[in-house]
Design a protein around this motif. Structure first.
Motif, PDB file in Angstrom:
ATOM      1  N   ARG A 197       0.870  -1.169   0.000  1.00  0.00           N
ATOM      2  CA  ARG A 197       0.000   0.000   0.000  1.00  0.00           C
ATOM      3  C   ARG A 197       0.912   1.225   0.000  1.00  0.00           C
ATOM      4  N   VAL A 198       0.990   1.898  -1.123  1.00  0.00           N
ATOM      5  CA  VAL A 198       1.945   2.986  -1.330  1.00  0.00           C
ATOM      6  C   VAL A 198       1.457   4.277  -0.673  1.00  0.00           C
ATOM      7  N   ARG A 199       2.404   5.065  -0.184  1.00  0.00           N
ATOM      8  CA  ARG A 199       2.127   6.399   0.336  1.00  0.00           C
ATOM      9  C   ARG A 199       2.926   7.409  -0.469  1.00  0.00           C
ATOM     10  N   MET A 200       2.276   8.551  -0.781  1.00  0.00           N
ATOM     11  CA  MET A 200       2.881   9.582  -1.607  1.00  0.00           C
ATOM     12  C   MET A 200       2.595  10.958  -1.014  1.00  0.00           C
ATOM     13  N   ALA A 201       3.324  11.968  -1.498  1.00  0.00           N
ATOM     14  CA  ALA A 201       3.093  13.353  -1.100  1.00  0.00           C
ATOM     15  C   ALA A 201       2.966  14.205  -2.352  1.00  0.00           C
ATOM     16  N   ALA A 202       2.073  15.199  -2.309  1.00  0.00           N
ATOM     17  CA  ALA A 202       1.868  16.081  -3.455  1.00  0.00           C
ATOM     18  C   ALA A 202       1.258  17.384  -2.955  1.00  0.00           C
ATOM     19  N   VAL A 203       1.306  18.402  -3.794  1.00  0.00           N
ATOM     20  CA  VAL A 203       0.609  19.637  -3.457  1.00  0.00           C
ATOM     21  C   VAL A 203      -0.873  19.486  -3.785  1.00  0.00           C
ATOM     22  N   LEU A 204      -1.694  20.117  -2.987  1.00  0.00           N
ATOM     23  CA  LEU A 204      -3.129  20.205  -3.237  1.00  0.00           C
ATOM     24  C   LEU A 204      -3.367  21.514  -3.973  1.00  0.00           C
ATOM     25  N   ARG A 205      -3.614  21.438  -5.263  1.00  0.00           N
ATOM     26  CA  ARG A 205      -3.719  22.646  -6.074  1.00  0.00           C
ATOM     27  C   ARG A 205      -5.068  23.348  -5.872  1.00  0.00           C
ATOM     28  N   ALA A 206      -6.150  22.587  -5.889  1.00  0.00           N
ATOM     29  CA  ALA A 206      -7.488  23.176  -5.793  1.00  0.00           C
ATOM     30  C   ALA A 206      -8.495  22.077  -5.517  1.00  0.00           C
ATOM     31  N   VAL A 207      -9.676  22.472  -5.064  1.00  0.00           N
ATOM     32  CA  VAL A 207     -10.798  21.546  -4.952  1.00  0.00           C
ATOM     33  C   VAL A 207     -11.990  22.148  -5.662  1.00  0.00           C
ATOM     34  N   GLY A 208     -12.776  21.278  -6.286  1.00  0.00           N
ATOM     35  CA  GLY A 208     -13.984  21.719  -6.949  1.00  0.00           C
ATOM     36  C   GLY A 208     -15.178  21.675  -6.006  1.00  0.00           C
ATOM     37  N   PRO A 209     -16.377  21.928  -6.505  1.00  0.00           N
ATOM     38  CA  PRO A 209     -17.571  21.843  -5.674  1.00  0.00           C
ATOM     39  C   PRO A 209     -17.707  20.455  -5.047  1.00  0.00           C
ATOM     40  N   SER A 210     -18.056  20.422  -3.771  1.00  0.00           N
ATOM     41  CA  SER A 210     -18.156  19.163  -3.038  1.00  0.00           C
ATOM     42  C   SER A 210     -19.224  18.268  -3.666  1.00  0.00           C
ATOM     43  N   ALA A 211     -18.892  16.974  -3.788  1.00  0.00           N
ATOM     44  CA  ALA A 211     -19.806  16.014  -4.409  1.00  0.00           C
ATOM     45  C   ALA A 211     -19.532  14.631  -3.843  1.00  0.00           C
ATOM     46  N   PRO A 212     -20.506  13.716  -3.899  1.00  0.00           N
ATOM     47  CA  PRO A 212     -20.278  12.347  -3.422  1.00  0.00           C
ATOM     48  C   PRO A 212     -19.246  11.628  -4.282  1.00  0.00           C
ATOM     49  N   ASP A 213     -18.496  10.740  -3.659  1.00  0.00           N
ATOM     50  CA  ASP A 213     -17.573   9.862  -4.374  1.00  0.00           C
ATOM     51  C   ASP A 213     -18.402   8.970  -5.294  1.00  0.00           C
ATOM     52  N   PRO A 214     -18.161   8.991  -6.614  1.00  0.00           N
ATOM     53  CA  PRO A 214     -18.998   8.182  -7.515  1.00  0.00           C
ATOM     54  C   PRO A 214     -18.869   6.685  -7.279  1.00  0.00           C
ATOM     55  N   ALA A 215     -17.744   6.245  -6.707  1.00  0.00           N
ATOM     56  CA  ALA A 215     -17.547   4.811  -6.487  1.00  0.00           C
ATOM     57  C   ALA A 215     -18.273   4.301  -5.252  1.00  0.00           C
ATOM     58  N   SER A 216     -18.326   5.119  -4.197  1.00  0.00           N
ATOM     59  CA  SER A 216     -18.881   4.653  -2.924  1.00  0.00           C
ATOM     60  C   SER A 216     -20.139   5.383  -2.490  1.00  0.00           C
ATOM     61  N   GLY A 217     -20.399   6.551  -3.064  1.00  0.00           N
ATOM     62  CA  GLY A 217     -21.524   7.367  -2.621  1.00  0.00           C
ATOM     63  C   GLY A 217     -21.240   8.181  -1.373  1.00  0.00           C
ATOM     64  N   ARG A 218     -20.026   8.034  -0.799  1.00  0.00           N
ATOM     65  CA  ARG A 218     -19.681   8.803   0.401  1.00  0.00           C
ATOM     66  C   ARG A 218     -19.480  10.272   0.050  1.00  0.00           C
ATOM     67  N   HIS A 219     -19.987  11.129   0.910  1.00  0.00           N
ATOM     68  CA  HIS A 219     -19.868  12.575   0.702  1.00  0.00           C
ATOM     69  C   HIS A 219     -19.004  13.123   1.835  1.00  0.00           C
ATOM     70  N   TYR A 220     -17.729  13.335   1.551  1.00  0.00           N
ATOM     71  CA  TYR A 220     -16.771  13.693   2.594  1.00  0.00           C
ATOM     72  C   TYR A 220     -16.772  15.187   2.895  1.00  0.00           C
ATOM     73  N   ARG A 221     -16.495  15.506   4.150  1.00  0.00           N
ATOM     74  CA  ARG A 221     -16.133  16.869   4.540  1.00  0.00           C
ATOM     75  C   ARG A 221     -14.625  16.991   4.378  1.00  0.00           C
ATOM     76  N   ARG A 222     -14.156  18.116   3.865  1.00  0.00           N
ATOM     77  CA  ARG A 222     -12.752  18.280   3.498  1.00  0.00           C
ATOM     78  C   ARG A 222     -12.078  19.268   4.444  1.00  0.00           C
ATOM     79  N   LEU A 223     -11.159  18.763   5.256  1.00  0.00           N
ATOM     80  CA  LEU A 223     -10.495  19.589   6.256  1.00  0.00           C
ATOM     81  C   LEU A 223      -9.009  19.707   5.968  1.00  0.00           C
ATOM     82  N   LEU A 224      -8.473  20.911   6.181  1.00  0.00           N
ATOM     83  CA  LEU A 224      -7.029  21.111   6.218  1.00  0.00           C
ATOM     84  C   LEU A 224      -6.593  21.103   7.674  1.00  0.00           C
ATOM     85  N   VAL A 225      -5.638  20.226   7.993  1.00  0.00           N
ATOM     86  CA  VAL A 225      -5.146  20.112   9.372  1.00  0.00           C
ATOM     87  C   VAL A 225      -3.629  19.937   9.337  1.00  0.00           C
TER      88      VAL A 225
END
Length: 216
Positions: A119-147
């Motif tokens: 199970r690989v772990r990676m690091a990247a910059v978060l450039r932007a996020v679009g309008p919040s929407a459910p994950d099409p694969a699971s239907g989960r609708h996440y809250r997005r936090l910066l911590v």
């Protein structure tokens, strides 16, 4: 010690956080996945310019996660492409070029039909996020936090192994992504309507390997 700032709405959300039992997968920092060991998942530490990282909270069950998931055929076996796709699906996020951190050795193979896997772990910059929407694969609708990365470890419930992983991610981000070693401690929810986070960062290449080793 500075006080961690967050809103009453975030306090209510964090009060629902529930941690999964730790799996105890050994962390292999900086090591390439051995030949013959299949890579089944890719997850990412996605950094804002102030050193905070994106965490996803499922408000239904309180489970916290980093963006990421299983490799699919369209990823062509590339963990970086899988991370970019999963970040877009789960968090409506666009990311910069991922840097490889290492992998977790899953000896039980819960992600590989009972056979060992990585199970690989990676690091990247978060450039932007679009309008919040459910994950099409699971239907989960996440809250997005910066911590802050250390708080992410606490919310994830990963303990000392998770802290070592976070330190590897921060060291890579400081060196290659230009973020500060000491992250902003404020907990911030990203807008439902979306926003820019790290404008000007390199976009993830399309149709090419997105993996850039941290040590190169």
């Amino acid at each position: 010690m500075s006080r961690i700032e967050y809103s009453a709405e975030i306090a209510e959300l964090l009060g629902k956080v529930r941690r999964r039992p730790t799996a105890g997968w050994p962390w292999r920092p900086g090591e390439r996945v051995p030949a013959g060991l299949p890579v089944k998942q890719s997850w990412g530490w996605l950094f804002a310019p102030d050193g905070r990282v994106l965490t996803l909270v499922n408000p239904r069950d309180g489970i916290v996660s980093l963006p990421g998931g299983s490799l699919e055929p369209e990823d062509g076996g590339d963990p970086g492409s899988a991370l970019a796709r999963e970040a877009a699906e789960e968090a409506q996020a666009s990311i910069g070029t991922p840097y490889y951190l290492g992998y977790l050795y899953d000896r039980v193979g819960s992600a590989n039909n009972g056979h060992e896997c990585a199970r690989v772990r990676m690091a990247a910059v978060l450039r932007a996020v679009g309008p919040s929407a459910p994950d099409p694969a699971s239907g989960r609708h996440y809250r997005r936090l910066l911590v802050a990365p250390g708080l992410a470890v606490e919310l994830l419930g990963w303990g000392a192994p998770g802290l070592r992983q976070a330190r590897a991610a921060v060291a890579t981000a400081v060196r290659w992504l230009g973020v500060p070693a000491a992250a902003n401690e404020e907990i911030e929810e990203l807008p439902v309507a979306g926003c820019e986070v790290f404008p000007g960062a390199d976009a993830t290449p399309t149709g090419a390997s997105a993996v850039r080793p941290a040590g190169d």
